[in-house]
Design a protein around this motif. Structure first.
Motif, PDB file in Angstrom:
ATOM      1  N   ASP A 210       4.171   3.135  -3.179  1.00 43.88           N
ATOM      2  CA  ASP A 210       3.011   3.309  -2.329  1.00 43.88           C
ATOM      3  C   ASP A 210       1.696   3.019  -3.045  1.00 43.88           C
ATOM      4  O   ASP A 210       0.686   2.778  -2.417  1.00 43.88           O
ATOM      5  N   PHE A 211       1.716   3.095  -4.377  1.00 42.89           N
ATOM      6  CA  PHE A 211       0.518   2.857  -5.175  1.00 42.89           C
ATOM      7  C   PHE A 211       0.810   1.769  -6.215  1.00 42.89           C
ATOM      8  O   PHE A 211       1.008   2.060  -7.388  1.00 42.89           O
ATOM      9  N   PRO A 212       0.824   0.508  -5.776  1.00 43.28           N
ATOM     10  CA  PRO A 212       1.137  -0.565  -6.728  1.00 43.28           C
ATOM     11  C   PRO A 212       0.033  -0.737  -7.770  1.00 43.28           C
ATOM     12  O   PRO A 212      -1.145  -0.579  -7.481  1.00 43.28           O
ATOM     13  N   ASP A 213       0.434  -1.037  -8.995  1.00 44.97           N
ATOM     14  CA  ASP A 213      -0.519  -1.289 -10.076  1.00 44.97           C
ATOM     15  C   ASP A 213      -1.020  -2.724  -9.938  1.00 44.97           C
ATOM     16  O   ASP A 213      -0.543  -3.635 -10.606  1.00 44.97           O
ATOM     17  N   ASP A 214      -1.949  -2.921  -9.026  1.00 44.03           N
ATOM     18  CA  ASP A 214      -2.451  -4.250  -8.705  1.00 44.03           C
ATOM     19  C   ASP A 214      -3.931  -4.134  -8.362  1.00 44.03           C
ATOM     20  O   ASP A 214      -4.293  -3.478  -7.381  1.00 44.03           O
ATOM     21  N   PRO A 215      -4.813  -4.754  -9.159  1.00 39.88           N
ATOM     22  CA  PRO A 215      -6.247  -4.636  -8.892  1.00 39.88           C
ATOM     23  C   PRO A 215      -6.670  -5.249  -7.553  1.00 39.88           C
ATOM     24  O   PRO A 215      -7.756  -4.960  -7.056  1.00 39.88           O
ATOM     25  N   ASP A 216      -5.796  -6.058  -6.961  1.00 40.74           N
ATOM     26  CA  ASP A 216      -6.117  -6.656  -5.663  1.00 40.74           C
ATOM     27  C   ASP A 216      -5.723  -5.764  -4.493  1.00 40.74           C
ATOM     28  O   ASP A 216      -6.049  -6.054  -3.349  1.00 40.74           O
ATOM     29  N   VAL A 217      -4.995  -4.684  -4.768  1.00 40.05           N
ATOM     30  CA  VAL A 217      -4.590  -3.734  -3.737  1.00 40.05           C
ATOM     31  C   VAL A 217      -5.470  -2.499  -3.870  1.00 40.05           C
ATOM     32  O   VAL A 217      -5.466  -1.832  -4.892  1.00 40.05           O
ATOM     33  N   ARG A 218      -6.249  -2.230  -2.816  1.00 34.67           N
ATOM     34  CA  ARG A 218      -7.162  -1.080  -2.871  1.00 34.67           C
ATOM     35  C   ARG A 218      -6.444   0.180  -2.423  1.00 34.67           C
ATOM     36  O   ARG A 218      -5.896   0.243  -1.340  1.00 34.67           O
ATOM     37  N   TRP A 219      -6.446   1.183  -3.293  1.00 42.73           N
ATOM     38  CA  TRP A 219      -5.835   2.459  -2.967  1.00 42.73           C
ATOM     39  C   TRP A 219      -6.804   3.289  -2.146  1.00 42.73           C
ATOM     40  O   TRP A 219      -8.012   3.266  -2.373  1.00 42.73           O
ATOM     41  N   ASP A 220      -6.268   4.046  -1.216  1.00 45.84           N
ATOM     42  CA  ASP A 220      -7.069   4.975  -0.426  1.00 45.84           C
ATOM     43  C   ASP A 220      -7.326   6.221  -1.273  1.00 45.84           C
ATOM     44  O   ASP A 220      -6.383   6.953  -1.591  1.00 45.84           O
ATOM     45  N   PRO A 221      -8.598   6.476  -1.650  1.00 41.30           N
ATOM     46  CA  PRO A 221      -8.883   7.636  -2.503  1.00 41.30           C
ATOM     47  C   PRO A 221      -8.453   8.970  -1.887  1.00 41.30           C
ATOM     48  O   PRO A 221      -8.017   9.871  -2.613  1.00 41.30           O
ATOM     49  N   GLU A 222      -8.539   9.106  -0.568  1.00 43.05           N
ATOM     50  CA  GLU A 222      -8.121  10.363   0.071  1.00 43.05           C
ATOM     51  C   GLU A 222      -6.618  10.577  -0.082  1.00 43.05           C
ATOM     52  O   GLU A 222      -6.158  11.682  -0.364  1.00 43.05           O
ATOM     53  N   ARG A 223      -5.854   9.527   0.124  1.00 36.17           N
ATOM     54  CA  ARG A 223      -4.395   9.626  -0.023  1.00 36.17           C
ATOM     55  C   ARG A 223      -4.032   9.879  -1.484  1.00 36.17           C
ATOM     56  O   ARG A 223      -3.161  10.695  -1.790  1.00 36.17           O
ATOM     57  N   ALA A 224      -4.724   9.194  -2.396  1.00 31.45           N
ATOM     58  CA  ALA A 224      -4.489   9.418  -3.829  1.00 31.45           C
ATOM     59  C   ALA A 224      -4.812  10.865  -4.195  1.00 31.45           C
ATOM     60  O   ALA A 224      -4.088  11.490  -4.972  1.00 31.45           O
ATOM     61  N   ALA A 225      -5.882  11.415  -3.616  1.00 31.86           N
ATOM     62  CA  ALA A 225      -6.257  12.811  -3.879  1.00 31.86           C
ATOM     63  C   ALA A 225      -5.170  13.757  -3.399  1.00 31.86           C
ATOM     64  O   ALA A 225      -4.821  14.724  -4.093  1.00 31.86           O
TER      65      ALA A 225
ATOM     66  N   SER B  56      -9.550  -1.707  -9.738  1.00 33.51           N
ATOM     67  CA  SER B  56      -9.819  -1.008  -8.476  1.00 33.51           C
ATOM     68  C   SER B  56      -8.980   0.261  -8.315  1.00 33.51           C
ATOM     69  O   SER B  56      -9.433   1.244  -7.732  1.00 33.51           O
ATOM     70  N   ASN B  57      -7.752   0.263  -8.843  1.00 30.91           N
ATOM     71  CA  ASN B  57      -6.916   1.463  -8.763  1.00 30.91           C
ATOM     72  C   ASN B  57      -7.510   2.594  -9.602  1.00 30.91           C
ATOM     73  O   ASN B  57      -7.485   3.759  -9.209  1.00 30.91           O
ATOM     74  N   HIS B  58      -8.070   2.248 -10.757  1.00 35.78           N
ATOM     75  CA  HIS B  58      -8.692   3.243 -11.629  1.00 35.78           C
ATOM     76  C   HIS B  58      -9.930   3.839 -10.959  1.00 35.78           C
ATOM     77  O   HIS B  58     -10.172   5.048 -11.042  1.00 35.78           O
ATOM     78  N   VAL B  59     -10.695   2.996 -10.298  1.00 30.32           N
ATOM     79  CA  VAL B  59     -11.886   3.456  -9.575  1.00 30.32           C
ATOM     80  C   VAL B  59     -11.473   4.413  -8.453  1.00 30.32           C
ATOM     81  O   VAL B  59     -12.109   5.454  -8.239  1.00 30.32           O
ATOM     82  N   ALA B  60     -10.385   4.094  -7.757  1.00 29.87           N
ATOM     83  CA  ALA B  60      -9.896   4.952  -6.669  1.00 29.87           C
ATOM     84  C   ALA B  60      -9.442   6.309  -7.209  1.00 29.87           C
ATOM     85  O   ALA B  60      -9.685   7.349  -6.583  1.00 29.87           O
ATOM     86  N   LEU B  61      -8.794   6.308  -8.369  1.00 29.20           N
ATOM     87  CA  LEU B  61      -8.369   7.580  -8.967  1.00 29.20           C
ATOM     88  C   LEU B  61      -9.566   8.430  -9.360  1.00 29.20           C
ATOM     89  O   LEU B  61      -9.566   9.642  -9.158  1.00 29.20           O
ATOM     90  N   ASN B  62     -10.598   7.804  -9.899  1.00 26.80           N
ATOM     91  CA  ASN B  62     -11.815   8.544 -10.228  1.00 26.80           C
ATOM     92  C   ASN B  62     -12.393   9.177  -8.966  1.00 26.80           C
ATOM     93  O   ASN B  62     -12.754  10.351  -8.971  1.00 26.80           O
TER      94      ASN B  62
END
Length: 134
Positions: free
Chosen positions: A1-16, A43-49
């Protein structure tokens, strides 16, 4: 559900949500995350922050759970690695020291023994600047 791919934007709410479940299920008391720049702009790192900042700001993290952020450095310093370590240690206001499992067990044992003739914490020399800690 959370691919390590800078082109795939993770939803910060779902990550939270996923992060909070993991923190609670494993009784985690320290979360170390990327800074706003995602350290490398990933972008994944930014979403985790964003996810961790939201959990912290809304008071959703368990009581006693601390949050630390890694500090981004410019590309030259990033790729110099070990040559940059003295610079990082000298410029850092705060530093997080990472223990190996063996060192953590040794520190825990020393604390349980309450032997005042020995240091209460054993740390290795891997320093990471941590803004706002302490």
């Amino acid at each position: 559900d959370f691919p390590d791919d800078p082109d795939v934007r993770w939803d910060p709410e779902r990550a939270a949500d996923v992060l909070l479940q993991h923190v609670e299920a494993n009784s985690i008391n320290l979360v170390v995350t990327f800074d706003e720049g995602g350290v490398s702009g990933h972008s994944n790192h930014v979403a985790l922050n964003a996810a961790v900042r939201t959990l912290h700001a809304e008071g959703k993290l368990p009581k006693g759970c601390s949050v630390l952020m890694l500090q981004s450095v410019n590309l030259l310093r990033k790729y110099l690695c070990l040559l940059d370590l003295p610079c990082s240690l000298l410029l850092a206001r705060d530093a997080l020291f990472v223990l190996t499992q063996r060192e953590a067990a040794q520190a825990q044992m020393l604390q349980l023994q309450k032997d005042t003739s020995r240091p209460q914490m054993v740390m290795c020399l891997l320093g990471f600047p941590v803004p706002g800690a302490g």
